[in-house]
Structure formats: structure tokens, C-alpha cells
Design a protein around this motif. Structure first.
Motif, mmCIF file in Angstrom:
data_model
loop_
_atom_site.group_PDB
_atom_site.id
_atom_site.type_symbol
_atom_site.label_atom_id
_atom_site.label_comp_id
_atom_site.label_asym_id
_atom_site.label_seq_id
_atom_site.Cartn_x
_atom_site.Cartn_y
_atom_site.Cartn_z
ATOM 1 N N GLY A 95 0.693 -1.365 -0.003
ATOM 2 C CA GLY A 95 0.056 0.111 0.093
ATOM 3 C C GLY A 95 0.634 1.348 0.049
ATOM 4 O O GLY A 95 0.440 2.166 0.508
ATOM 5 N N THR A 96 1.951 1.441 -0.699
ATOM 6 C CA THR A 96 2.696 2.573 -0.760
ATOM 7 C C THR A 96 3.075 3.099 -2.138
ATOM 8 O O THR A 96 3.211 4.225 -2.149
ATOM 9 N N LEU A 97 3.095 2.266 -2.894
ATOM 10 C CA LEU A 97 3.437 2.735 -4.067
ATOM 11 C C LEU A 97 2.355 3.395 -5.281
ATOM 12 O O LEU A 97 2.859 4.244 -6.041
ATOM 13 N N ASP A 98 1.349 3.451 -4.443
ATOM 14 C CA ASP A 98 0.214 4.215 -5.335
ATOM 15 C C ASP A 98 0.332 5.597 -5.324
ATOM 16 O O ASP A 98 -0.341 6.588 -5.994
ATOM 17 N N THR A 99 1.286 6.178 -4.369
ATOM 18 C CA THR A 99 1.477 7.754 -4.313
ATOM 19 C C THR A 99 2.771 7.925 -4.321
ATOM 20 O O THR A 99 3.297 9.068 -3.825
ATOM 21 N N VAL A 100 3.459 7.212 -5.250
ATOM 22 C CA VAL A 100 4.999 7.717 -5.466
ATOM 23 C C VAL A 100 4.912 8.506 -6.899
ATOM 24 O O VAL A 100 4.099 8.210 -7.742
ATOM 25 N N ASN A 101 5.710 9.641 -7.043
ATOM 26 C CA ASN A 101 5.505 10.266 -8.337
ATOM 27 C C ASN A 101 6.325 9.521 -9.322
ATOM 28 O O ASN A 101 5.965 9.503 -10.643
ATOM 29 N N ASP A 102 7.607 8.906 -9.041
ATOM 30 C CA ASP A 102 8.253 8.049 -10.057
ATOM 31 C C ASP A 102 7.994 6.429 -9.665
ATOM 32 O O ASP A 102 8.992 5.859 -9.134
ATOM 33 N N LEU A 103 6.955 6.028 -10.231
ATOM 34 C CA LEU A 103 6.586 4.632 -10.043
ATOM 35 C C LEU A 103 7.611 3.661 -10.781
ATOM 36 O O LEU A 103 8.092 2.654 -10.174
ATOM 37 N N PRO A 104 7.788 4.031 -12.138
ATOM 38 C CA PRO A 104 8.850 3.421 -12.826
ATOM 39 C C PRO A 104 10.276 3.208 -11.752
ATOM 40 O O PRO A 104 10.823 1.883 -11.882
ATOM 41 N N GLY A 105 10.561 4.054 -11.567
ATOM 42 C CA GLY A 105 11.857 4.198 -10.755
ATOM 43 C C GLY A 105 11.674 3.466 -9.673
ATOM 44 O O GLY A 105 12.670 2.677 -9.218
ATOM 45 N N ALA A 106 10.563 3.620 -8.719
ATOM 46 C CA ALA A 106 10.753 2.621 -7.745
ATOM 47 C C ALA A 106 10.476 1.203 -7.881
ATOM 48 O O ALA A 106 11.154 0.394 -7.173
ATOM 49 N N LEU A 107 10.170 0.750 -9.121
ATOM 50 C CA LEU A 107 10.174 -0.639 -9.458
ATOM 51 C C LEU A 107 11.358 -1.000 -9.803
ATOM 52 O O LEU A 107 11.659 -2.350 -9.505
ATOM 53 N N ILE A 108 12.262 -0.177 -10.217
ATOM 54 C CA ILE A 108 13.646 -0.458 -10.854
ATOM 55 C C ILE A 108 14.581 -0.595 -9.336
ATOM 56 O O ILE A 108 15.216 -1.600 -9.454
ATOM 57 N N HIS A 109 14.180 0.103 -8.662
ATOM 58 C CA HIS A 109 14.988 0.144 -7.302
ATOM 59 C C HIS A 109 14.609 -1.170 -6.531
ATOM 60 O O HIS A 109 15.579 -1.716 -5.920
ATOM 61 N N ILE A 110 13.420 -1.528 -6.536
ATOM 62 C CA ILE A 110 13.054 -3.030 -5.934
ATOM 63 C C ILE A 110 13.827 -3.886 -6.639
ATOM 64 O O ILE A 110 14.311 -4.776 -5.968
ATOM 65 N N ARG A 111 13.948 -4.042 -7.940
ATOM 66 C CA ARG A 111 14.414 -4.935 -8.591
ATOM 67 C C ARG A 111 16.026 -4.953 -8.530
ATOM 68 O O ARG A 111 16.647 -6.109 -8.180
ATOM 69 N N ASN A 112 16.457 -4.028 -8.510
ATOM 70 C CA ASN A 112 17.897 -3.816 -7.863
ATOM 71 C C ASN A 112 18.274 -4.286 -6.597
ATOM 72 O O ASN A 112 19.559 -4.816 -6.629
ATOM 73 N N ALA A 113 17.451 -4.106 -5.932
ATOM 74 C CA ALA A 113 17.632 -4.654 -4.413
ATOM 75 C C ALA A 113 17.716 -6.095 -4.193
ATOM 76 O O ALA A 113 17.746 -6.681 -3.081
ATOM 77 N N LEU A 114 16.991 -6.706 -5.180
ATOM 78 C CA LEU A 114 16.896 -8.236 -5.336
ATOM 79 C C LEU A 114 18.239 -9.020 -5.460
ATOM 80 O O LEU A 114 18.784 -8.843 -6.233
ATOM 81 N N ALA A 115 18.285 -10.139 -4.709
ATOM 82 C CA ALA A 115 19.134 -11.065 -5.326
ATOM 83 C C ALA A 115 18.958 -11.947 -6.545
ATOM 84 O O ALA A 115 17.770 -11.759 -6.815
ATOM 85 N N PRO A 116 19.781 -12.424 -7.046
ATOM 86 C CA PRO A 116 19.479 -13.204 -8.324
ATOM 87 C C PRO A 116 18.391 -14.260 -7.899
ATOM 88 O O PRO A 116 18.738 -15.028 -6.965
ATOM 89 N N GLY A 117 17.296 -14.392 -8.544
ATOM 90 C CA GLY A 117 16.219 -15.335 -8.330
ATOM 91 C C GLY A 117 15.396 -14.741 -7.186
ATOM 92 O O GLY A 117 14.545 -15.604 -6.702
#
Length: 247
Positions: A105-127
């Protein structure tokens, strides 16, 4: 060439204030938590279906305590962060190598949603797996209709723009999530009055944080909204869930 800044749809200051108020209200006995509870239950069901057993977990938002306990009981090291206390979703995350990142319930009010999704992906380990749930398109139809009736021929921006399933899929592809899945499910809640609905929205951090919101409702307009919404009204929330992997 620098990337242009995203449009300022939401006010960071208002968002921070709304989330801080919600955190305080959540501490009260009997506080409304049904949206986050639904998202948490859905997360556990997805993990069971996918047979994913994460060892390092990052939870973003007001995740319920029983979810933290459940993940910890499975041997996961769980970190919880909250935008109201300084976690910046639109900046590179300070931690990396997570097997699971779940946003509630946080991403619906970010201005840079694509950027936030990229940061989530980058913080993941492979797999690693990412799951993000928030209130999406189709939510609060009764309140929206009542607001439009009160505004008449000059509707004002009072409720947030929302993301639908199609847009969610496009966002995940743009952010580079592997095997992306987007779905939406309804959650119907009966309210005794407009006042009850507004109280629940405040408690769950869902009130207006637009950078350019409409004027405050006049007494006459509020009376119209209250009459239009009625008593015993079943309001609908559409919960949008985005999921994907880092390969």
C-alpha cells in the motif's frame, strides 16, 4: 543527457504527514487494517504456491505483526521499513541481496513509480521475488460518484489517479522484472456512513496527498456527498498486485 524529472502528481510533504498520521492511528485498539491484512494473506498464499522460501526479506509499509512472525518462523531474516520514517522508495535502496521484497500500500502515491519498481528489482538477489500490492483502478466507486455529484459541472481533483492491470504490466516490463504477473481483486466493505469510510481511509493512509488538490468541500457539498453515499453502503476496493523476479 539527463532524464527529466517525473511530474509532481503527489506532494511528498502531504504524503509523509498522511502516513505518519496513519501509523499513529494504527496503534489504537480496533484500528482498521483490512486492506493490509488482505495483502499480507495474499503474499503468504503466493509464497506457498510458488514454493519460495526467502532467507532475507524486506517489507515496505505497514505490514502486520503476524506476517513478520510467520516469515521469521520460517527462518527468514526480516527487515521492515516505512516511508513515514524516512525510507525513500524513489531512491536506490541502501540494502541489496534480498530474496523477497514486498510492498504494502505505498506505491500508489509515489511520483516516480517506474523508478521505484527499478529500485526494488535492483535490491533483489538473483532469483529473488518482488510483490507489490496497492489500491488500484476501480476503487471507491460510491465515494467517487458522490464527490462528482457534489462538485456538479466543475469536478475538482479530490481522489487519486490509479493504476490498472494493463498499465501495471507495462510498468513491470519497463522496470525489467522477469516473468511479470499483474492481477486485481476486489475487496467489498460495508460502511454505516460516510464518516465511517473517511475514518478508515485516514487510518489506512488513503486520504488525499495530491500536490494540487481541489478546494475544501463546502458544507453544502459535504451534505450532498453524505446524502449520496448513504447508510449501509458497500464500497469496493480493487487491490492491484504486481509480482516478478530478478533473473
Amino acid at each position: 543527457m539527463s532524464t527529466p524529472a517525473p511530474p509532481l502528481i503527489f506532494s511528498p510533504a502531504r504524503r509523509l504527514a498522511v502516513r505518519r498520521r496513519a501509523l499513529a492511528l494504527q496503534a489504537r485498539p480496533g484500528a482498521a487494517r483490512y486492506l493490509i491484512a488482505d495483502m499480507a494473506e495474499d503474499l503468504l498464499e503466493r509464497l506457498a504456491f510458488l514454493r519460495h522460501e526467502p532467507k532475507r526479506v524486506l517489507l515496505i509499509g505497514m505490514a502486520p505483526a503476524d506476517l513478520l512472525a510467520s516469515l521469521s518462523a520460517r527462518g527468514a531474516e526480516v527487515t521492515q521499513v516505512e516511508p513515514a520514517t524516512g525510507f525513500a522508495e524513489e531512491q536506490p535502496f541502501p540494502g541489496r541481496g534480498f530474496d523477497l521484497i514486498a510492498s504494502f500500500g505505498t506505491l500508489d502515491t509515489v511520483n516516480d513509480l517506474p523508478g521505484a519498481l527499478i529500485h526494488i528489482r535492483n535490491a533483489l538477489a538473483p532469483g529473488g521475488l518482488a510483490i507489490a500490492s496497492f489500491v488500484g483502478a476501480g476503487s471507491l466507486p460510491a465515494l467517487r460518484a458522490a464527490m462528482l455529484a457534489a462538485d456538479g459541472d466543475r469536478p475538482a481533483p479530490r481522489l487519486h489517479p490509479t493504476v490498472d492491470v494493463r498499465a501495471g504490466g507495462q510498468l513491470l516490463q519497463r522496470a525489467g522484472w522477469a516473468d511479470p504477473v499483474v492481477d486485481s481483486r476486489p475487496l467489498a466493505v460495508r460502511f454505516s456512513s460516510l464518516k465511517s469510510l473517511l475514518a478508515d481511509l485516514r487510518t489506512q493512509g488513503l486520504t488525499n496527498v495530491l500536490s494540487q488538490s481541489g478546494p475544501i468541500l463546502t458544507r453544502k457539498q459535504y451534505s450532498i456527498v453524505n446524502e449520496q453515499f448513504g447508510t449501509g453502503t458497500v464500497e469496493r476496493f480493487e487491490i492491484l498486485t504486481l509480482s516478478g523476479w530478478r533473473r
